[in-house]
Design a protein around this motif. Structure first.
Motif, PDB file in Angstrom:
ATOM      1  N   ALA A 153      13.008  -8.269 -53.470  1.00 17.69           N
ATOM      2  CA  ALA A 153      12.619  -8.715 -52.228  1.00 17.69           C
ATOM      3  C   ALA A 153      13.634  -8.978 -51.313  1.00 17.69           C
ATOM      4  O   ALA A 153      14.972  -9.059 -51.877  1.00 17.69           O
ATOM      5  CB  ALA A 153      12.127 -10.102 -52.411  1.00 17.69           C
ATOM      6  N   GLU A 157      12.374 -12.178 -47.009  1.00 12.47           N
ATOM      7  CA  GLU A 157      11.147 -12.259 -47.711  1.00 12.47           C
ATOM      8  C   GLU A 157      11.090 -13.505 -48.626  1.00 12.47           C
ATOM      9  O   GLU A 157      10.119 -13.983 -48.955  1.00 12.47           O
ATOM     10  CB  GLU A 157      10.782 -11.167 -48.675  1.00 12.47           C
ATOM     11  CG  GLU A 157      10.459 -10.035 -47.723  1.00 12.47           C
ATOM     12  CD  GLU A 157      10.073  -8.359 -48.285  1.00 12.47           C
ATOM     13  OE1 GLU A 157       9.324  -7.518 -47.814  1.00 12.47           O
ATOM     14  OE2 GLU A 157      10.846  -8.332 -49.460  1.00 12.47           O
ATOM     15  N   ASP A 160      10.334 -16.479 -46.673  1.00 10.43           N
ATOM     16  CA  ASP A 160       9.059 -16.469 -46.582  1.00 10.43           C
ATOM     17  C   ASP A 160       8.093 -16.822 -47.802  1.00 10.43           C
ATOM     18  O   ASP A 160       7.103 -17.534 -47.668  1.00 10.43           O
ATOM     19  CB  ASP A 160       8.460 -15.097 -46.085  1.00 10.43           C
ATOM     20  CG  ASP A 160       8.991 -14.563 -44.718  1.00 10.43           C
ATOM     21  OD1 ASP A 160       9.639 -15.290 -44.097  1.00 10.43           O
ATOM     22  OD2 ASP A 160       8.803 -13.408 -44.481  1.00 10.43           O
ATOM     23  N   ARG A 192       2.973  -7.827 -50.198  1.00  7.52           N
ATOM     24  CA  ARG A 192       3.328  -7.311 -48.632  1.00  7.52           C
ATOM     25  C   ARG A 192       1.909  -6.594 -48.207  1.00  7.52           C
ATOM     26  O   ARG A 192       1.513  -5.836 -48.876  1.00  7.52           O
ATOM     27  CB  ARG A 192       4.448  -6.292 -48.720  1.00  7.52           C
ATOM     28  CG  ARG A 192       5.803  -6.813 -49.321  1.00  7.52           C
ATOM     29  CD  ARG A 192       6.912  -5.724 -49.099  1.00  7.52           C
ATOM     30  NE  ARG A 192       7.896  -6.291 -49.981  1.00  7.52           N
ATOM     31  CZ  ARG A 192       8.297  -6.175 -51.007  1.00  7.52           C
ATOM     32  NH1 ARG A 192       7.558  -5.380 -51.722  1.00  7.52           N
ATOM     33  NH2 ARG A 192       9.343  -6.689 -51.559  1.00  7.52           N
ATOM     34  N   ARG A 200       3.828  -8.591 -43.619  1.00 10.86           N
ATOM     35  CA  ARG A 200       4.026 -10.109 -43.943  1.00 10.86           C
ATOM     36  C   ARG A 200       3.720 -10.253 -45.414  1.00 10.86           C
ATOM     37  O   ARG A 200       2.868  -9.601 -46.010  1.00 10.86           O
ATOM     38  CB  ARG A 200       3.380 -10.830 -42.852  1.00 10.86           C
ATOM     39  CG  ARG A 200       1.991 -10.741 -42.974  1.00 10.86           C
ATOM     40  CD  ARG A 200       1.375 -11.729 -41.926  1.00 10.86           C
ATOM     41  NE  ARG A 200      -0.157 -11.485 -41.942  1.00 10.86           N
ATOM     42  CZ  ARG A 200      -1.190 -12.413 -41.719  1.00 10.86           C
ATOM     43  NH1 ARG A 200      -0.350 -13.568 -41.463  1.00 10.86           N
ATOM     44  NH2 ARG A 200      -2.129 -12.336 -41.610  1.00 10.86           N
ATOM     45  N   ILE A 201       4.150 -11.313 -45.784  1.00  5.28           N
ATOM     46  CA  ILE A 201       4.047 -11.775 -47.018  1.00  5.28           C
ATOM     47  C   ILE A 201       2.983 -12.518 -47.245  1.00  5.28           C
ATOM     48  O   ILE A 201       2.868 -13.532 -46.290  1.00  5.28           O
ATOM     49  CB  ILE A 201       5.360 -12.693 -47.509  1.00  5.28           C
ATOM     50  CG1 ILE A 201       6.752 -11.832 -47.714  1.00  5.28           C
ATOM     51  CG2 ILE A 201       5.032 -13.485 -48.657  1.00  5.28           C
ATOM     52  CD1 ILE A 201       6.731 -10.750 -48.910  1.00  5.28           C
TER      53      ILE A 201
END
Ligand SMILES: Nc1ncnc2c1ncn2[C@@H]1O[C@H](COP(=O)(O)OP(=O)(O)OP(=O)(O)O)[C@@H](O)[C@H]1O
Ligand SMILES: [Mg+2]
Length: 266
Positions: A153, A157, A160, A192, A200-201
């Motif tokens: 990651a 990320e 997030d 993802r 986006r996560i």
């Protein structure tokens, strides 16, 4: 004739994408969707201990649905679309980040063993830990350094994932506290999700008594998978109790009938 077509493929014609220890993933009805099927299998210690526990899959499907739907409602992004039946839910396919994210509020399990902190000790603040999802290596604990160096990651990320973990922990702690349960710790997985050129996560997998430590506030009774790990028995009764307190099982189902849990129909 379009209207005669079944909405979902019959079980035996569906393409199975993955079979894990507790769930099966099937191809979904539309591109980018999957069907997540909850099995009754209970495993622990990297599947060295395995049993089939009648009714567990049904309960986890319902409890996880309840949690993911509420998270969606308060704007926490998840893979959950809707429940399809007793054992299955429709989800968005994501690219799983190969990490198990553990959030701890109270010392228990491996944290107590590794650091010599007595189980039940309130932690000075919530702690987030990362484990590399790799059964062959026994899901080893890793740091942000390992995660970024090996490209599991990006730093963004990880940020997030950590904000997501804090939001989920805040929501779950309050939810359970309201029904007399202490959220000791839980594990979550993220993925993802691509949405028009954007990635986006989002929260993926499941959140259930299989992946949380849940203790009764008054008695400290365990209402989670530790009952299985520690051979305490009463697993389905404990999961049913969690469901009942969340208002998923009707009052009349307490104590649960021996034939298995019966569920409130909406
Ligand atoms: N939205 C999703 N899209 C794609 N894969 C998902 C999604 N949600 C969960 N998964 C993956 O589906 C699998 C669920 O199966 P199960 O929980 O039984 O696996 P497992 O035996 O615990 O193995 P694993 O170590 O891969 O988690 C997991 O590998 C999980 O990471
Ligand atoms: Mg799993």
């Amino acid at each position: 004739m379009d209207f005669l077509k079944p909405r979902y493929m019959p079980m035996n014609r569906r393409r199975r994408i993955y079979e894990g220890k507790a769930k099966i993933l099937y191809e979904g009805p539309e591109p980018g969707t999957l069907i997540q099927h909850f099995k009754d299998d209970a495993t622990a210690f990297n599947a060295k201990k395995h049993e089939v526990v009648d009714g567990k899959g049904v309960l986890n499907n319902r409890i996880s649905e309840y949690i993911f739907q509420h998270l969606n409602d308060i704007g926490v992004p998840t893979h959950f679309i809707r429940r399809l039946n007793m054992r299955e839910q429709l989800i968005r396919e994501v690219e799983i980040v190969p990490l198990e994210v553990v959030v701890r509020n109270v010392a228990a399990g491996s944290l107590s063993t590794r650091l010599g902190i007595e189980e039940g000790t309130q932690l000075p603040r919530s702690i987030i830990e990362f484990y590399y999802k790799n059964d062959a290596l026994n899901d080893p604990m890793v740091s942000e350094e390992h995660i970024t160096a090996f490209g599991w990651a990006t730093p963004q990320e990880i940020d997030d994932i950590m904000s997501l973990a804090i939001r989920v922990n805040d929501f779950l702690s309050g939810l359970f506290l309201g029904v007399g349960i202490r959220l000791v710790d839980f594990k979550m997985e993220c993925g993802r999700l691509w949405e028009n050129e954007m990635v986006r996560i989002v929260l993926a997998d499941e959140i259930s008594p299989d992946s949380c430590r849940l203790w009764d506030i008054k008695s400290n009774d365990k209402l989670d998978k530790d009952r299985f790990r520690r051979d305490m028995g009463g697993l389905v009764e404990a999961y049913s109790e969690v469901a009942r307190r969340l208002g998923i099982l009707s009052e009349s189902d307490n104590p649960p009938p021996t034939a298995g849990p019966s569920l409130v129909k909406h």
